[in-house]
Design a protein around this motif. Structure first.
Motif, PDB file in Angstrom:
ATOM      1  N   LEU A   1      -1.380  -8.450  -8.288  1.00 31.81           N
ATOM      2  CA  LEU A   1      -1.873  -8.699  -6.905  1.00 31.81           C
ATOM      3  C   LEU A   1      -1.699  -7.417  -6.128  1.00 31.81           C
ATOM      4  CD1 LEU A   1      -0.610 -12.291  -6.620  1.00 31.81           C
ATOM      5  CD2 LEU A   1      -2.980 -11.684  -6.548  1.00 31.81           C
ATOM      6  N   ARG A   2      -0.315  -6.756  -6.165  1.00 30.73           N
ATOM      7  CA  ARG A   2      -0.157  -5.611  -5.534  1.00 30.73           C
ATOM      8  C   ARG A   2      -1.127  -4.459  -5.620  1.00 30.73           C
ATOM      9  NH1 ARG A   2       2.556  -0.570  -6.134  1.00 30.73           N
ATOM     10  NH2 ARG A   2       3.628  -0.042  -4.182  1.00 30.73           N
ATOM     11  N   ALA A   3      -1.732  -4.166  -6.987  1.00 29.73           N
ATOM     12  CA  ALA A   3      -2.398  -3.314  -7.462  1.00 29.73           C
ATOM     13  C   ALA A   3      -3.921  -3.455  -6.843  1.00 29.73           C
ATOM     14  CB  ALA A   3      -2.563  -3.109  -9.023  1.00 29.73           C
TER      15      ALA A   3
ATOM     16  N   VAL B   1       1.621  -2.058   1.756  1.00 24.60           N
ATOM     17  CA  VAL B   1       1.838  -3.088   0.546  1.00 24.60           C
ATOM     18  C   VAL B   1       3.515  -2.728   0.125  1.00 24.60           C
ATOM     19  CG1 VAL B   1       1.546  -3.237  -1.988  1.00 24.60           C
ATOM     20  CG2 VAL B   1      -0.430  -3.049  -0.232  1.00 24.60           C
ATOM     21  N   GLY B   2       4.100  -1.624   0.402  1.00 28.17           N
ATOM     22  CA  GLY B   2       5.364  -1.523   0.187  1.00 28.17           C
ATOM     23  C   GLY B   2       5.606  -1.123  -1.323  1.00 28.17           C
ATOM     24  N   GLU B   3       7.037  -1.027  -1.632  1.00 23.83           N
ATOM     25  CA  GLU B   3       7.333  -0.898  -2.982  1.00 23.83           C
ATOM     26  C   GLU B   3       7.002  -1.895  -3.911  1.00 23.83           C
ATOM     27  OE1 GLU B   3       8.208   2.259  -4.128  1.00 23.83           O
ATOM     28  OE2 GLU B   3       8.101   2.968  -2.106  1.00 23.83           O
ATOM     29  N   ALA B   4       7.637  -1.867  -5.296  1.00 24.29           N
ATOM     30  CA  ALA B   4       7.362  -2.763  -6.148  1.00 24.29           C
ATOM     31  C   ALA B   4       7.683  -4.306  -5.742  1.00 24.29           C
ATOM     32  CB  ALA B   4       7.691  -2.435  -7.576  1.00 24.29           C
TER      33      ALA B   4
ATOM     34  N   ARG C   1      10.633 -12.685  -3.645  1.00 28.76           N
ATOM     35  CA  ARG C   1       9.619 -13.396  -2.506  1.00 28.76           C
ATOM     36  C   ARG C   1       9.579 -12.827  -1.213  1.00 28.76           C
ATOM     37  NH1 ARG C   1      11.053 -19.765  -3.775  1.00 28.76           N
ATOM     38  NH2 ARG C   1      10.134 -19.727  -5.907  1.00 28.76           N
ATOM     39  N   GLY C   2      10.612 -12.090  -0.822  1.00 24.67           N
ATOM     40  CA  GLY C   2      10.842 -11.471   0.432  1.00 24.67           C
ATOM     41  C   GLY C   2      10.100 -10.140   0.225  1.00 24.67           C
ATOM     42  N   ASP C   3       9.789  -9.449  -0.910  1.00 23.82           N
ATOM     43  CA  ASP C   3       9.071  -8.069  -0.847  1.00 23.82           C
ATOM     44  C   ASP C   3       7.557  -8.809  -0.558  1.00 23.82           C
ATOM     45  OD1 ASP C   3      11.091  -6.868  -1.484  1.00 23.82           O
ATOM     46  OD2 ASP C   3      10.870  -6.890  -3.495  1.00 23.82           O
ATOM     47  N   VAL C   4       7.049  -9.822  -1.240  1.00 22.87           N
ATOM     48  CA  VAL C   4       5.730 -10.157  -1.156  1.00 22.87           C
ATOM     49  C   VAL C   4       5.402 -10.878   0.251  1.00 22.87           C
ATOM     50  CG1 VAL C   4       3.864 -11.813  -2.298  1.00 22.87           C
ATOM     51  CG2 VAL C   4       5.794 -10.994  -3.509  1.00 22.87           C
ATOM     52  N   VAL C   5       6.277 -11.530   0.913  1.00 28.06           N
ATOM     53  CA  VAL C   5       6.119 -11.969   2.326  1.00 28.06           C
ATOM     54  C   VAL C   5       5.951 -11.003   3.188  1.00 28.06           C
ATOM     55  CG1 VAL C   5       7.243 -13.261   4.103  1.00 28.06           C
ATOM     56  CG2 VAL C   5       7.425 -14.281   1.813  1.00 28.06           C
ATOM     57  N   ALA C   6       6.772  -9.895   3.176  1.00 24.87           N
ATOM     58  CA  ALA C   6       6.654  -8.516   4.114  1.00 24.87           C
ATOM     59  C   ALA C   6       5.187  -7.878   3.735  1.00 24.87           C
ATOM     60  CB  ALA C   6       7.802  -7.749   3.705  1.00 24.87           C
ATOM     61  N   ALA C   7       4.804  -7.901   2.589  1.00 31.52           N
ATOM     62  CA  ALA C   7       3.582  -7.142   2.261  1.00 31.52           C
ATOM     63  C   ALA C   7       2.446  -8.234   3.003  1.00 31.52           C
ATOM     64  CB  ALA C   7       3.292  -7.100   0.843  1.00 31.52           C
ATOM     65  N   ILE C   8       2.536  -9.315   2.854  1.00 33.81           N
ATOM     66  CA  ILE C   8       1.385 -10.288   3.204  1.00 33.81           C
ATOM     67  C   ILE C   8       1.338 -10.076   4.783  1.00 33.81           C
ATOM     68  CG2 ILE C   8       0.759 -12.613   3.614  1.00 33.81           C
ATOM     69  CD1 ILE C   8       2.212 -13.337   1.175  1.00 33.81           C
ATOM     70  N   GLU C   9       2.313 -10.013   5.351  1.00 32.04           N
ATOM     71  CA  GLU C   9       2.412  -9.791   6.858  1.00 32.04           C
ATOM     72  C   GLU C   9       1.754  -8.308   7.313  1.00 32.04           C
ATOM     73  OE1 GLU C   9       2.864 -10.185  10.944  1.00 32.04           O
ATOM     74  OE2 GLU C   9       2.881 -11.792   9.311  1.00 32.04           O
ATOM     75  N   GLN C  10       2.209  -7.326   6.376  1.00 31.03           N
ATOM     76  CA  GLN C  10       1.544  -6.012   6.820  1.00 31.03           C
ATOM     77  C   GLN C  10       0.166  -5.757   6.526  1.00 31.03           C
ATOM     78  OE1 GLN C  10       3.498  -3.595   8.398  1.00 31.03           O
ATOM     79  NE2 GLN C  10       4.806  -5.343   8.787  1.00 31.03           N
ATOM     80  N   VAL C  11      -0.421  -6.332   5.499  1.00 31.60           N
ATOM     81  CA  VAL C  11      -1.730  -5.884   5.155  1.00 31.60           C
ATOM     82  C   VAL C  11      -2.692  -6.620   6.121  1.00 31.60           C
ATOM     83  CG1 VAL C  11      -1.256  -5.477   2.676  1.00 31.60           C
ATOM     84  CG2 VAL C  11      -2.107  -7.742   3.575  1.00 31.60           C
ATOM     85  N   ASP C  12      -2.487  -7.504   6.922  1.00 26.72           N
ATOM     86  CA  ASP C  12      -3.524  -8.176   7.805  1.00 26.72           C
ATOM     87  C   ASP C  12      -4.724  -8.357   7.117  1.00 26.72           C
ATOM     88  OD1 ASP C  12      -1.912  -7.812  10.360  1.00 26.72           O
ATOM     89  OD2 ASP C  12      -2.599  -5.745  10.541  1.00 26.72           O
ATOM     90  N   TRP C  13      -4.496  -9.468   6.358  1.00 29.41           N
ATOM     91  CA  TRP C  13      -5.472  -9.708   5.188  1.00 29.41           C
ATOM     92  C   TRP C  13      -6.576 -10.651   5.872  1.00 29.41           C
ATOM     93  CZ3 TRP C  13      -7.206 -14.593   4.180  1.00 29.41           C
ATOM     94  CH2 TRP C  13      -6.494 -15.538   4.823  1.00 29.41           C
TER      95      TRP C  13
END
Length: 376
Positions: A307-309, A321-324, A328-340
């Motif tokens: 999903l990150r790729a 997207v952030g690092e690997a 769960r917190g890594d994914v939540v932060a990425a979801i917030e940042q990408v403005d999907w």
């Protein structure tokens, strides 16, 4: 509840929308309706050059240059509108709460002072028990309850709602949603009640209801029998949302009405719910007393990398997207940042995939990964 069809958000192919999907649709519709304030998915900006203003844009350029130019322009427009939404949300948060950067700890502290410690403890338990991708919406509902209680008084909680509906206090104690609000969580249902009650307190009971999935203004509501040309009829269109229908006389001498979109307004609790959710974002929103930290729970590494790729291949930056994604917190932060939500429709499958990844739903995750692979 039938999910509205909006550009950029295809209806799920596997049945009824999930609760998290419904919230995103609701906020997308809300952004659409307040077009003077926030332009979102349905702002009229086409996603291809063949539509609307893109039909002739760059017609003198080589095809490849036009494609690159349109993508860059759309990216800038997407980023501008995402920031418009956040800016407006922060303005409303400042007006309603006296701050621009809301967080869970501050919200719970202010709510205790207004709602009382016992009610807020129940609300915090409900937020804590929700999936992590739903936590921000539960806290946004609490923001609505905070503002609504300030406006309507603490007695709102103990007041029965007619013969068949219990008081909000009883609903909170039993933690059970009631028909026809069972597609909402308990906090969302209570937020809907207080948003509508606050609207009725300010503008009175609406005479009619409509939906604004269509911009057609003419003759959308039934009129009172004693209506006269020039009069305004109060119409409900959303939780806490109101606008006027202006009575007019048609050429055949019959009475009709035109919706006055400039009169669109929301009650303060509804404004609080929307603005807190947008300004605070998806999270992480850590709550007191959580051991172990739910955001530190590991995620499926293979699914996370897929999903990150995918997000990187489809326009998200490495910074967004952030690092690997390891927890769960890594994914939540990425979801917030990408403005999907401000991107193209193919991102909807990605959203459902990352939600399943964070919330630990293996069957849903597998289905979404298969959907993404089939579309690649």
């Amino acid at each position: 509840m039938t999910a509205p069809r909006l550009p950029g958000i295809p209806r799920p192919v596997d049945g009824a929308p999930r609760a998290s999907d419904r919230l995103q649709w609701s906020w997308a519709i809300r952004d659409r309706l307040i077009g003077r304030r926030v332009l979102a998915l349905s702002s009229g900006i086409p996603m291809t050059r063949q539509d609307g203003p893109w039909a002739t844009w760059g017609s003198g350029l080589p095809e490849a240059s036009r494609r690159v130019g349109s993508r860059r322009t759309l990216t800038r427009m997407r980023e501008a509108r995402a920031e418009d939404a956040r800016t407006e949300a922060r303005r409303l948060i400042r007006d309603l709460f006296g701050e621009e950067r809301p967080d869970a700890v501050t919200l719970l502290g202010e709510a205790r002072a207004v709602l009382g410690a016992d009610r807020v403890a129940h609300c915090a338990d409900l937020a804590r028990g929700a999936p992590l991708t739903r936590r921000s919406t539960e806290l946004a509902a609490l923001a609505a309850l905070l503002v609504g209680t300030r406006d309507l008084g603490e007695e709102w909680w103990s007041r029965a709602r007619g013969e068949k509906l219990p008081s909000p206090d009883e609903v909170l104690r039993t933690a059970t949603a009631i028909d026809p609000w069972t597609d909402l969580t308990v906090l969302e249902m209570l937020a809907a009640w207080i948003a509508d009650d606050a609207a009725d307190e300010v503008w009175g009971q609406p005479f009619a209801a409509t939906d604004l999935n269509s911009w057609q203004a003419e003759d959308r509501v039934e009129l009172p029998e004693d209506a006269l040309p020039g009069e305004r009829v109060l119409v409900s269109f959303d939780v806490g949302g109101r606008l006027d229908a202006v009575v007019v006389r048609r050429v055949d001498d019959d009475l009709g009405s035109n919706l006055d979109f400039d009169s669109l307004r929301y009650s303060r609790p509804a404004e609080a719910q929307w603005s807190w959710g947008v300004a605070a974002g998806l999270g992480p929103h850590r709550l007191d007393g959580e051991e172990p930290d739910p955001y530190a729970q590991p995620v499926d590494p293979a699914a996370a990398e897929t999903l990150r790729a995918w997000s990187l291949r489809h326009g998200a930056s490495a910074e967004e997207v952030g690092e690997a994604w390891r927890v769960r917190g890594d994914v939540v932060a990425a979801i917030e940042q990408v403005d999907w939500m401000w991107r193209s429709g193919e991102w909807f499958a990605w959203w459902r995939g990352v939600v399943a990844l964070v919330d630990g739903e293996p069957a849903q995750l597998a289905a979404r990964l298969e959907e993404i692979a089939a579309a690649s």
